[in-house]
Design a protein around this motif. Structure first.
Motif, PDB file in Angstrom:
ATOM      1  N   THR A   1       0.854  -1.178   0.000  1.00 14.72           N
ATOM      2  CA  THR A   1       0.000   0.000   0.000  1.00 14.72           C
ATOM      3  C   THR A   1       0.890   1.228   0.000  1.00 14.72           C
ATOM      4  OG1 THR A   1      -1.750  -1.120   1.204  1.00 14.72           O
ATOM      5  CG2 THR A   1      -1.738   1.271   1.286  1.00 14.72           C
TER       6      THR A   1
ATOM      7  N   VAL B   1      -3.154   4.930  -2.062  1.00 10.68           N
ATOM      8  CA  VAL B   1      -4.169   5.564  -1.211  1.00 10.68           C
ATOM      9  C   VAL B   1      -4.018   7.071  -1.351  1.00 10.68           C
ATOM     10  CG1 VAL B   1      -5.071   5.824   1.113  1.00 10.68           C
ATOM     11  CG2 VAL B   1      -4.119   3.626   0.394  1.00 10.68           C
TER      12      VAL B   1
ATOM     13  N   ASN C   1      -8.864   4.653  -2.721  1.00 10.77           N
ATOM     14  CA  ASN C   1      -7.881   3.613  -3.019  1.00 10.77           C
ATOM     15  C   ASN C   1      -7.908   3.300  -4.503  1.00 10.77           C
ATOM     16  OD1 ASN C   1      -7.624   3.529  -0.295  1.00 10.77           O
ATOM     17  ND2 ASN C   1      -8.284   1.416  -0.033  1.00 10.77           N
TER      18      ASN C   1
HETATM   19  C1  NAG Z   1      -8.055   1.634   1.430  1.00  7.91           C
HETATM   20  O1  NAG Z   1      -6.823   1.047   1.774  1.00  7.91           O
HETATM   21  C2  NAG Z   1      -6.531   1.141   3.156  1.00  7.91           C
HETATM   22  C3  NAG Z   1      -5.142   0.599   3.348  1.00  7.91           C
HETATM   23  O2  NAG Z   1      -5.008  -0.663   2.785  1.00  7.91           O
HETATM   24  C4  NAG Z   1      -7.577   0.369   3.948  1.00  7.91           C
HETATM   25  O3  NAG Z   1      -7.298   0.465   5.318  1.00  7.91           O
HETATM   26  C5  NAG Z   1      -8.948   0.942   3.644  1.00  7.91           C
HETATM   27  O4  NAG Z   1      -9.908   0.172   4.285  1.00  7.91           O
HETATM   28  C6  NAG Z   1      -9.205   0.965   2.159  1.00  7.91           C
HETATM   29  N1  NAG Z   1     -10.449   1.651   1.901  1.00  7.91           N
HETATM   30  C7  NAG Z   1     -11.332   1.202   1.038  1.00  7.91           C
HETATM   31  C8  NAG Z   1     -12.544   2.044   0.841  1.00  7.91           C
HETATM   32  O5  NAG Z   1     -11.183   0.151   0.439  1.00  7.91           O
END
Ligand code: NAG
Ligand code: CU
Length: 185
Positions: free
Chosen positions: A25, A59, A95
């Motif tokens: 990430t 992100v 994301n």
């Molecule tokens: C986006 O990525 C972060 C880190 O991996 C995660 O914590 C989060 O839940 C994700 N959000 C979505 C909307 O998928």
């Protein structure tokens, strides 16, 4: 010695497996988030300090309604044209999973944000794995015509396998070690 080799081998295998299996990430611009940068090179500096691979996630941290993220072509990245985005996300944080290798371009479509530098270009590597040993120069090839060479010496491939393979293994181990170290920290 042998037992250390075994332990090291296991660690390397684990590291490689983990590295291959777990997508990284990348929080764009780290703590700063997806912002209008205060310095011009912020995004390119950040991009070069990251290794992007297929399956990794970007992100973009921003407040909904203050910024957005659009993936665009290089031309539209250069000109900050948000007319026909390849992908668009308006809810922050957003994301973005990297699904193809090659260059990817992201801009913010709010006001003049892109022109003020809120734009990111990255290159996604095709694979994290070292490519298969491609064309090792094969045995000095006489095109094997219809007539078999008399007194045929068995074509034993490139002659000095030891030096060659030890170089390869050494290189491989250093790559694996750095991978393991990078992964651990
Ligand atoms: C986006 O990525 C972060 C880190 O991996 C995660 O914590 C989060 O839940 C994700 N959000 C979505 C909307 O998928
Ligand atoms: Cu913006």
């Amino acid at each position: 010695m042998a037992r250390y080799m075994g332990v090291i081998g296991c660690l390397l295998v684990v590291a490689v497996l983990l590295h291959g299996a777990i997508a990284d990430t990348h929080v764009v611009l780290d703590n700063l988030g997806w912002i209008i940068p205060s310095s011009n090179g912020a995004y390119s500096t950040w991009a070069t300090s990251n290794d992007f691979e297929i399956g990794d996630v970007l992100v973009f941290k921003f407040a909904t309604g203050q910024h957005d993220v659009a993936e665009v072509t290089k031309a539209n990245y250069d000109s900050c044209n948000s007319a026909s985005p390849l992908l668009s996300q308006t809810n922050g944080p957003a994301n973005v999973t990297l699904q193809t290798s090659g260059d990817h371009y992201y801009i913010c479509t709010f006001g003049t944000h892109c022109r003020m530098g809120q734009k990111l270009a990255i290159t996604v590597e095709s694979s994290s794995d070292s490519p298969p040993p491609s064309n090792t120069p094969s045995a000095p090839s006489q095109p094997s015509g219809p007539s078999p060479p008399r007194g045929s010496t068995t074509p034993s491939g490139p002659s000095p396998p030891n030096s060659a393979s030890s170089v390869t293994v050494g290189g491989l181990i250093s790559v694996l070690l750095s991978t393991a170290i990078a992964f651990l920290f």
